[in-house]
Write a protein that holds these residues in place. Structure first.
Motif, PDB file in Angstrom:
ATOM      1  N   LEU A  20      -6.526  17.267   8.006  1.00  0.00           N
ATOM      2  CA  LEU A  20      -7.925  17.473   8.111  1.00  0.00           C
ATOM      3  C   LEU A  20      -8.354  18.179   6.798  1.00  0.00           C
ATOM      4  O   LEU A  20      -9.536  17.582   6.097  1.00  0.00           O
ATOM      5  N   VAL A  21      -7.906  18.974   6.332  1.00  0.00           N
ATOM      6  CA  VAL A  21      -7.975  19.697   4.918  1.00  0.00           C
ATOM      7  C   VAL A  21      -8.029  18.901   3.759  1.00  0.00           C
ATOM      8  O   VAL A  21      -8.839  18.628   3.012  1.00  0.00           O
ATOM      9  N   TYR A  22      -6.940  18.007   3.842  1.00  0.00           N
ATOM     10  CA  TYR A  22      -6.678  17.141   2.700  1.00  0.00           C
ATOM     11  C   TYR A  22      -7.789  15.877   2.760  1.00  0.00           C
ATOM     12  O   TYR A  22      -8.369  15.623   1.745  1.00  0.00           O
ATOM     13  N   SER A  23      -8.190  15.264   3.920  1.00  0.00           N
ATOM     14  CA  SER A  23      -9.214  14.363   4.010  1.00  0.00           C
ATOM     15  C   SER A  23     -10.589  15.020   3.387  1.00  0.00           C
ATOM     16  O   SER A  23     -11.338  14.271   2.699  1.00  0.00           O
ATOM     17  N   ILE A  24     -10.719  16.193   4.006  1.00  0.00           N
ATOM     18  CA  ILE A  24     -12.334  16.728   3.592  1.00  0.00           C
ATOM     19  C   ILE A  24     -12.187  17.106   2.074  1.00  0.00           C
ATOM     20  O   ILE A  24     -13.145  16.513   1.507  1.00  0.00           O
ATOM     21  N   LEU A  25     -11.054  17.701   1.546  1.00  0.00           N
ATOM     22  CA  LEU A  25     -11.032  17.911   0.135  1.00  0.00           C
ATOM     23  C   LEU A  25     -11.159  16.535  -0.669  1.00  0.00           C
ATOM     24  O   LEU A  25     -11.746  16.780  -1.822  1.00  0.00           O
ATOM     25  N   SER A  41      -6.167   5.254   1.395  1.00  0.00           N
ATOM     26  CA  SER A  41      -5.473   4.379   2.565  1.00  0.00           C
ATOM     27  C   SER A  41      -3.927   4.373   2.479  1.00  0.00           C
ATOM     28  O   SER A  41      -3.323   4.746   3.616  1.00  0.00           O
ATOM     29  N   LEU A  42      -3.329   4.147   1.323  1.00  0.00           N
ATOM     30  CA  LEU A  42      -2.167   4.095   1.109  1.00  0.00           C
ATOM     31  C   LEU A  42      -1.535   5.507   1.401  1.00  0.00           C
ATOM     32  O   LEU A  42      -0.502   5.766   1.856  1.00  0.00           O
ATOM     33  N   GLY A  43      -2.193   6.329   0.678  1.00  0.00           N
ATOM     34  CA  GLY A  43      -1.722   7.772   0.864  1.00  0.00           C
ATOM     35  C   GLY A  43      -1.880   8.058   2.336  1.00  0.00           C
ATOM     36  O   GLY A  43      -0.889   8.888   2.809  1.00  0.00           O
ATOM     37  N   ASP A  44      -2.783   7.912   2.840  1.00  0.00           N
ATOM     38  CA  ASP A  44      -2.909   8.310   4.216  1.00  0.00           C
ATOM     39  C   ASP A  44      -2.106   7.572   5.276  1.00  0.00           C
ATOM     40  O   ASP A  44      -1.281   8.152   6.056  1.00  0.00           O
ATOM     41  N   THR A  71      -8.987  11.363  13.305  1.00  0.00           N
ATOM     42  CA  THR A  71      -9.496  12.423  12.534  1.00  0.00           C
ATOM     43  C   THR A  71     -10.140  11.773  11.075  1.00  0.00           C
ATOM     44  O   THR A  71     -11.318  12.114  10.766  1.00  0.00           O
ATOM     45  N   GLY A  72      -9.305  11.083  10.305  1.00  0.00           N
ATOM     46  CA  GLY A  72      -9.722  10.519   9.136  1.00  0.00           C
ATOM     47  C   GLY A  72     -10.884   9.651   9.453  1.00  0.00           C
ATOM     48  O   GLY A  72     -11.611   9.641   8.728  1.00  0.00           O
ATOM     49  N   ALA A 132     -14.873   9.797   8.134  1.00  0.00           N
ATOM     50  CA  ALA A 132     -15.602   8.651   7.378  1.00  0.00           C
ATOM     51  C   ALA A 132     -16.856   8.198   8.050  1.00  0.00           C
ATOM     52  O   ALA A 132     -17.703   7.707   7.541  1.00  0.00           O
ATOM     53  N   THR A 133     -16.696   8.108   9.307  1.00  0.00           N
ATOM     54  CA  THR A 133     -17.943   7.805  10.328  1.00  0.00           C
ATOM     55  C   THR A 133     -19.038   8.757  10.052  1.00  0.00           C
ATOM     56  O   THR A 133     -20.250   8.379  10.091  1.00  0.00           O
ATOM     57  N   ILE A 134     -18.679  10.069  10.277  1.00  0.00           N
ATOM     58  CA  ILE A 134     -19.572  10.996  10.055  1.00  0.00           C
ATOM     59  C   ILE A 134     -20.356  11.059   8.873  1.00  0.00           C
ATOM     60  O   ILE A 134     -21.505  11.200   8.767  1.00  0.00           O
ATOM     61  N   GLU A 135     -19.520  10.707   7.776  1.00  0.00           N
ATOM     62  CA  GLU A 135     -20.136  10.521   6.287  1.00  0.00           C
ATOM     63  C   GLU A 135     -21.131   9.577   6.301  1.00  0.00           C
ATOM     64  O   GLU A 135     -22.237   9.657   5.510  1.00  0.00           O
ATOM     65  N   ARG A 136     -20.936   8.667   6.881  1.00  0.00           N
ATOM     66  CA  ARG A 136     -21.801   7.596   6.981  1.00  0.00           C
ATOM     67  C   ARG A 136     -23.300   8.114   7.698  1.00  0.00           C
ATOM     68  O   ARG A 136     -24.449   7.494   7.137  1.00  0.00           O
ATOM     69  N   PHE A 137     -23.448   8.994   8.621  1.00  0.00           N
ATOM     70  CA  PHE A 137     -24.716   9.317   9.049  1.00  0.00           C
ATOM     71  C   PHE A 137     -25.121  10.364   8.019  1.00  0.00           C
ATOM     72  O   PHE A 137     -26.315  10.602   7.747  1.00  0.00           O
TER      73      PHE A 137
END
Length: 189
Positions: free
Chosen positions: A55-60, A149-152, A175-176, A180-185
Motif C-alpha cells: 500500500l505504501v509502495y503503491s501510494i508513493l 506492473s512488472l514490479g507489482d 489494493t493496487g 488506480a480506480t480511485i485515482e480515476r475519480f
C-alpha cells in the motif's frame, strides 16, 4: 440493454467464467485448494506487513509519478451501472482470477520448469504484463505501466511464496487496482 452495459459485462465475463471453472474443478476434486494456495497466510503479521508495505509502495509510486508529471489517468466517463460492473471486475474479479492463474498455477509451472524461484517469478511476471492491454499501446504512459506492473507482479509472486497463501497477493493486487480506480475519480475533479 445499453451498449455500455453490454461492453462492461463482456469485460468481466471472462473472469466469472474462470472462477466458475475453478470452483467446479475444486468441487469435483479434479484439483485441490492447495494447488491454488487457498490457505491462510503463515501468520497474520506477515500478511499485514506485505499488504501494508505494498500500500505504501503503491501510494508513493503514484505520488512520485504525479509530482513528476508522469501519472496519466484516463477520465472516468461511465454511467452508474456500467461503473459498478467495471469496478467490480477491476477491483475484485480481475485480481482474484489473475492471482489464481498467475501466482498459483503459472508460477508453480515456471518453478518446475526453471528450478529457480527468482527466475520463475520474473518469467510469470513478464507473462502477466504481456497479457495486459497497455503493453501494446506504445505511449510513455504505457511504458511506465509496464514497469510498474512488472514490479507489482514480482512483488505479488514473492508475497505468495513468503506467506504461502494466495490471499496475500490477491489483497495486494486488489489494493493496487482500488488505488488506480480511485485515482480515476479524484483526478478528474
Amino acid at each position: 440493454m445499453s451498449e455500455e452495459i453490454r461492453s462492461a459485462i463482456l469485460r468481466v465475463l471472462p473472469f466469472i467464467i474462470v472462477l466458475i471453472a475453478i470452483t467446479v474443478l475444486i468441487r469435483n476434486k479434479k484439483i485441490t485448494t492447495q494447488a491454488f494456495y487457498l490457505n491462510k497466510p503463515v501468520s497474520k503479521l506477515t500478511y499485514f506487513i506485505w499488504v501494508g508495505a505494498f500500500l505504501v509502495y503503491s501510494i508513493l509510486t503514484d505520488f512520485i509519478l504525479y509530482k513528476t508529471g508522469n501519472l496519466e489517468i484516463a477520465k472516468w466517463d461511465h454511467k452508474l451501472l456500467p461503473s459498478i460492473i467495471l469496478i467490480t471486475g477491476a477491483v475484485i474479479l480481475g485480481p482474484l482470477v489473475e492471482e489464481l492463474l498467475f501466482r498459483a498455477r503459472i508460477f508453480d509451472l515456471m518453478i518446475r520448469w526453471f528450478k529457480n524461484l527468482h527466475l520463475a517469478n520474473f518469467v510469470q511476471a513478464c507473462i502477466f504484463v504481456l497479457l495486459h492491454h497497455f503493453t501494446y499501446l506504445n505511449t510513455n504512459s504505457s511504458y511506465i505501466d509496464i514497469v510498474q506492473s512488472l514490479g507489482d507482479a514480482i512483488l505479488f509472486g514473492y508475497a505468495r511464496i513468503y506467506t504461502r497463501s494466495i490471499y496475500t497477493s490477491t489483497t495486494m493486487h486488489m489494493t493496487g487496482n482500488l488505488i488506480a480506480t480511485i485515482e480515476r475519480f479524484i483526478f478528474q475533479l
